[in-house]
Design an enzyme around this catalytic site. Structure first.
Site, PDB file in Angstrom:
ATOM      1  N   ASN A 196       0.821  -1.150   0.106  1.00  0.00           N
ATOM      2  CA  ASN A 196      -0.111  -0.131  -0.112  1.00  0.00           C
ATOM      3  C   ASN A 196       0.863   1.187  -0.067  1.00  0.00           C
ATOM      4  OD1 ASN A 196      -1.951   2.118   0.264  1.00  0.00           O
ATOM      5  ND2 ASN A 196      -2.146   1.473   2.599  1.00  0.00           N
ATOM      6  N   TRP A 197       0.943   1.853  -1.136  1.00  0.00           N
ATOM      7  CA  TRP A 197       2.046   2.966  -1.432  1.00  0.00           C
ATOM      8  C   TRP A 197       1.336   4.419  -0.621  1.00  0.00           C
ATOM      9  CZ3 TRP A 197       3.728   3.060  -7.065  1.00  0.00           C
ATOM     10  CH2 TRP A 197       4.448   1.960  -7.282  1.00  0.00           C
ATOM     11  N   LYS A 198       0.075   4.170  -0.393  1.00  0.00           N
ATOM     12  CA  LYS A 198      -0.461   5.379   0.247  1.00  0.00           C
ATOM     13  C   LYS A 198      -0.113   6.670  -0.642  1.00  0.00           C
ATOM     14  CE  LYS A 198      -0.330   3.384   4.753  1.00  0.00           C
ATOM     15  NZ  LYS A 198      -0.323   3.227   6.139  1.00  0.00           N
ATOM     16  N   HIS A 207      -9.544   1.298   4.679  1.00  0.00           N
ATOM     17  CA  HIS A 207      -8.415   1.311   5.264  1.00  0.00           C
ATOM     18  C   HIS A 207      -8.461   2.433   6.410  1.00  0.00           C
ATOM     19  CE1 HIS A 207      -4.265   2.532   6.033  1.00  0.00           C
ATOM     20  NE2 HIS A 207      -3.984   1.533   5.713  1.00  0.00           N
ATOM     21  N   GLU A 249      -6.875   4.874   7.538  1.00  0.00           N
ATOM     22  CA  GLU A 249      -6.618   6.077   7.343  1.00  0.00           C
ATOM     23  C   GLU A 249      -8.043   6.940   6.462  1.00  0.00           C
ATOM     24  OE1 GLU A 249      -3.078   5.719   5.256  1.00  0.00           O
ATOM     25  OE2 GLU A 249      -2.368   5.060   7.412  1.00  0.00           O
ATOM     26  N   GLU A 258      -5.680  -4.843  10.109  1.00  0.00           N
ATOM     27  CA  GLU A 258      -4.743  -4.058  10.449  1.00  0.00           C
ATOM     28  C   GLU A 258      -5.032  -3.268  11.828  1.00  0.00           C
ATOM     29  OE1 GLU A 258      -2.389  -2.779   6.861  1.00  0.00           O
ATOM     30  OE2 GLU A 258      -4.453  -1.459   6.854  1.00  0.00           O
ATOM     31  N   GLY A 287       2.228   1.986  10.815  1.00  0.00           N
ATOM     32  CA  GLY A 287       3.343   3.238  10.985  1.00  0.00           C
ATOM     33  C   GLY A 287       3.808   3.487  11.974  1.00  0.00           C
ATOM     34  N   SER A 333       3.285  -2.312  10.362  1.00  0.00           N
ATOM     35  CA  SER A 333       4.733  -2.433  10.747  1.00  0.00           C
ATOM     36  C   SER A 333       5.302  -3.792  10.495  1.00  0.00           C
ATOM     37  CB  SER A 333       4.869  -2.038  12.090  1.00  0.00           C
ATOM     38  OG  SER A 333       4.501  -0.708  12.286  1.00  0.00           O
ATOM     39  N   GLY A 338       2.570  -1.116   4.331  1.00  0.00           N
ATOM     40  CA  GLY A 338       2.786   0.293   4.075  1.00  0.00           C
ATOM     41  C   GLY A 338       4.264   0.894   3.882  1.00  0.00           C
ATOM     42  N   GLY A 339       4.692   1.352   4.758  1.00  0.00           N
ATOM     43  CA  GLY A 339       6.078   2.028   4.879  1.00  0.00           C
ATOM     44  C   GLY A 339       7.035   1.237   3.954  1.00  0.00           C
TER      45      GLY A 339
END
Ligand code: PGA
Length: 271
Positions: free
Chosen positions: A21-23, A113, A115, A183, A189, A229, A250-251
């Site tokens: 997930n590049w966001k 998601h 966010e 998640e 994150g 994470s 993610g990251g």
């Protein structure tokens, strides 16, 4: 009826799924370079896509470029969108229809998601509509659920994810395939991943929800991912759990070597 929550994954039963997930990162030019390098790197590592599916979820403006690259170079990498409108067309400025995603041969879309829930006030009703819009257009929704630290304290580990999944599936009765991503919001994150056992505990409950709503066969076939994470040093532990079939990353999905290494989790020592 098919067994659900069995202790062992049956061999070949579910293809592992590693999703990046590049966001809101990487524009379409950066996306092309990244996907090309990722494809080369997995090819060099002789990645077996029939064993572990790998997908990237870039921003909307990248999707056409990624689609063109994947189809021109016949890449085995998959891609998906990060969101979709609950509506199919009309006066909804800024929204993207599932029909448009279908026209780009988009196999997957993230829905719900945390966010989106948190910063864009998406409710369970929105999410149920989005899942329905995806399913109607033959796009597999990757339904994201997870509790906040406060929820965890108040209601325990699985109550909120279970209720979110029930709500998300409210209009998805005829879905043939879904993916679920557990998640925990406190793990996203934060560098503080859940333990594999925590992920397994919730994933098992989520599989029961799928069985209840969509039947045992679909529940058995559904990939349940863990997200929050995830990195190359902790991925293998999650995938050893019987009900965890992959990860939403993610990251670490923005770091090519790290993401390729996550996709190659079966080669990690001790797996
Ligand atoms: P993270 O994000 O891997 O950076 O924790 C996961 C996600 O939000 O999907």
């Amino acid at each position: 009826m098919a067994s659900v929550g069995a202790n062992q994954k049956r061999a070949g039963e579910r293809v592992a799924f590693i999703a990046g997930n590049w966001k809101m990162n990487l524009d379409h030019l950066q996306a092309i370079a990244f996907v090309q390098k990722l494809a080369w790197s997995l090819k060099d590592a002789r990645h077996d896509f029939s064993d572990t599916e790998v997908a990237v979820f870039p921003p909307f403006t990248d999707l056409r470029s990624v689609q063109t690259l994947v189809s021109a170079d016949k890449l085995e990498l998959k891609y998906g969108a990060q969101d979709v409108s609950r509506h199919l067309s009309g006066a909804y400025t800024g929204e993207i229809s599932a029909e448009f995603l279908k026209a780009l041969d988009t196999p997957y879309v993230l829905v719900g998601h945390s966010e989106r829930r948190q910063y864009h006030r998406e409710t369970d009703d929105h999410i149920a509509d989005k899942v329905a819009a995806a399913v109607k257009n033959g796009i597999v929704p990757v339904i994201c659920v997870g509790e906040t630290a406060e929820d965890l304290e108040l209601y325990g580990p699985s109550a909120v994810p279970v209720s979110q999944l029930h709500a998300a599936l409210a209009l998805a009765g005829d879905a043939k395939e879904i993916v679920v991503a557990y998640e925990p919001v406190w793990a996203i994150g934060s560098g503080q991943a859940a333990t594999p056992e925590q992920a397994e505990q919730v994933a098992e409950q989520l599989r029961y929800v799928i069985a209840e709503v969509l039947g045992g066969e679909i529940a058995d076939a559904t990939r349940i991912l863990y997200g929050g994470s995830v990195k190359s040093s902790n991925i293998a532990g999650f995938l050893r759990q019987p009900n965890v079939d992959g990860a939403l990353v993610g990251g670490a999905s923005l770091d090519l070597a790290e993401f390729a290494s996550i996709a190659q989790f079966r080669k990690h020592v001790g797996t």
